[in-house]
Design a protein around this motif. Structure first.
Motif, PDB file in Angstrom:
ATOM      1  N   TYR A 157     -16.207  16.836  -6.927  1.00 36.42           N
ATOM      2  CA  TYR A 157     -15.581  17.304  -5.698  1.00 36.42           C
ATOM      3  C   TYR A 157     -16.130  18.674  -5.301  1.00 36.42           C
ATOM      4  CZ  TYR A 157     -11.831  18.036  -2.299  1.00 36.42           C
ATOM      5  OH  TYR A 157     -11.123  18.236  -1.149  1.00 36.42           O
ATOM      6  N   GLU A 229     -12.282   9.506  -5.692  1.00 32.35           N
ATOM      7  CA  GLU A 229     -13.581  10.039  -5.300  1.00 32.35           C
ATOM      8  C   GLU A 229     -14.561   8.949  -4.849  1.00 32.35           C
ATOM      9  OE1 GLU A 229     -14.999  12.460  -8.500  1.00 32.35           O
ATOM     10  OE2 GLU A 229     -13.736  14.166  -7.919  1.00 32.35           O
ATOM     11  N   THR A 231     -16.302   6.586  -2.384  1.00 24.94           N
ATOM     12  CA  THR A 231     -16.510   6.526  -0.938  1.00 24.94           C
ATOM     13  C   THR A 231     -17.483   5.390  -0.629  1.00 24.94           C
ATOM     14  OG1 THR A 231     -18.291   8.170  -1.098  1.00 24.94           O
ATOM     15  CG2 THR A 231     -16.080   8.980  -0.599  1.00 24.94           C
ATOM     16  N   VAL A 255     -14.907  13.100   0.510  1.00 30.72           N
ATOM     17  CA  VAL A 255     -13.528  12.793   0.122  1.00 30.72           C
ATOM     18  C   VAL A 255     -12.554  13.189   1.238  1.00 30.72           C
ATOM     19  CG1 VAL A 255     -11.684  13.314  -1.528  1.00 30.72           C
ATOM     20  CG2 VAL A 255     -14.028  12.979  -2.338  1.00 30.72           C
TER      21      VAL A 255
END
Length: 420
Positions: A157, A229, A231, A255
């Motif tokens: 992240y 997380e 995608t 995110v």
């Protein structure tokens, strides 16, 4: 203009450079390519002007447009076909107001077809029908799994702190949201925090991120959205499709975009449909991220000095301290040439601050594509803006950042807004 006057701002084009990467099958450092537009034209086998023209189907894949610089209206036949497809998928769950809208739509379409005219009211009714359906269906529990994409975790992240250059738009027409994300990261970097929990007992490898959004930008209307997380990426190659970070090892913009799609579509799964969030208001998007009061300025009603002062009022040491965004006209206004200026129609930009050189006033902006900076009446070199307690010398004309004369900004941009 205040938020009480309910401005109608809706902009949204995709990032053609992101699409070019998908078509070519490889990620490219566009800022290091000598003639990026020429390279993109080679990939698409198109003329540069046709790619970036306001009616380009590359920039506006969700619209029925042509490359020959003539906007195309959706034929009656296509509207009826779309209506039939819609009925097949929704007929089992029709509600009373659906039936009313459908009946009116079919009658209007038939009248237009009989008159051999282009669609007018029927197109508006079809849009209203789809919007009504989305509102009434509310929360849904169907995962979005397009055949050409898969859900995959591509990194961490955060690697450090959020930075204004991190958000890079993908092939979705949500420039309004990505520009807002960049504006917030720049003006209020600590507003984007990593609230995280484990997805299971002792499971730190697959964290769940919690993101807060504010309906209508109001603090009292906050909703916490949880997403993993993972995608959507291109199947087999796992190349980026939608938003990503300039830092290849971090994924916070991706995110955040996923969480926004989940919030907007009210999807209860971890796989929300992204397509409904194409097109929107960049000022509202800022408010949805941090909450606050929105103020809009329409450039045609303002002088260049007034716009420059507006930016300066919401800045400290030349950089914005309140999230600001600007947007261009849907089609270039008379007396301007977006192609020559290297500007994009119907597009949102982050506003980073102001500048003054040799008694000339400038406004500093960023294209959420992460490249394709404006070239008309812009200056070279670096822009020095204090960030916290240190001077941050930001290179101009790279990563989509440019410093444009306020007079040129006033003429070429449609509006500017701030959230306080």
């Amino acid at each position: 203009m205040s938020q009480d006057e309910q401005p109608q701002v809706k902009v949204g084009v995709i990032n053609p450079y992101a699409l070019g990467e998908l078509v070519s099958g490889k990620q490219m450092a566009w800022n290091k390519i000598f003639e990026p537009k020429k390279k993109l034209a080679e990939i698409f086998d198109m003329l540069e002007d046709d790619i970036f023209h306001h009616s380009s189907f590359i920039l506006n894949p969700h619209k029925d447009t042509q490359v020959d610089k003539q906007s195309a209206k959706l034929p009656i036949k296509n509207i009826r076909e779309n209506l039939e497809k819609f009925l097949v998928s929704k007929v089992k769950n029709l509600k009373d107001n659906h039936r009313h809208l459908l009946t009116k739509l079919v009658e209007t379409t038939a009248q237009e077809e009989e008159a051999n005219s282009t669609p007018g009211n029927s197109a508006e009714l079809l849009t209203k029908l789809v919007e009504t359906t989305a509102q009434e269906e509310g929360a849904n529990s169907t995962p979005w799994n397009p055949a050409d994409k898969e859900w995959f975790d591509k990194g961490d992240y955060f690697e450090d702190v959020v930075e204004l250059n991190d958000p890079i738009q993908g092939i979705l027409g949500d420039c309004y949201f990505i520009s807002a994300l960049s504006s917030v990261a720049w003006a209020r970097p600590y507003a984007i925090v990593n609230m995280v929990r484990s997805s299971g007992v002792n499971d730190e490898e697959s964290p769940i991120h919690k993101v807060i959004f504010y309906k209508d930008g109001l603090a009292k209307n906050q909703t916490v959205i949880e997403v993993s997380e993972k995608t959507p990426v291109a199947k087999t190659t796992r190349a980026w499709v939608y938003a990503r970070s300039l830092d290849a090892t971090e994924i916070w913009p991706a995110v955040m975009e996923k969480a926004y799609a989940k919030w907007r579509t009210q999807n209860t799964t971890d796989c929300p449909d992204y397509t409904p969030i194409a097109g929107g208001d960049p000022v509202m998007a800022c408010a949805q991220l941090v909450s606050g009061s929105r103020t809009y300025k329409w450039n045609k009603n303002e002088t260049a000095d007034a716009l420059w002062t507006f930016v300066r009022t919401h800045s400290l040491s030349m950089r914005t301290i309140n999230p600001m965004t600007a947007w261009t006209y849907e089609t270039q206004p008379a007396g301007t040439n977006y192609t020559a200026a290297n500007l994009v129609a119907n597009h949102a930009y982050s506003v980073l601050g102001w500048d003054s050189v040799n008694n000339e006033k400038y406004i500093v902006l960023r294209n959420p594509w992460g490249n394709h900076h404006a070239t008309l009446d812009t200056r070279s070199g670096t822009w020095g803006a204090y960030q916290e307690s240190f001077l941050n010398n930001i290179p101009l004309n790279t990563n989509g950042i440019f410093s444009m004369k306020a007079s040129t900004f006033q003429k070429h941009f449609a509006g500017i807004g701030v959230v306080v």
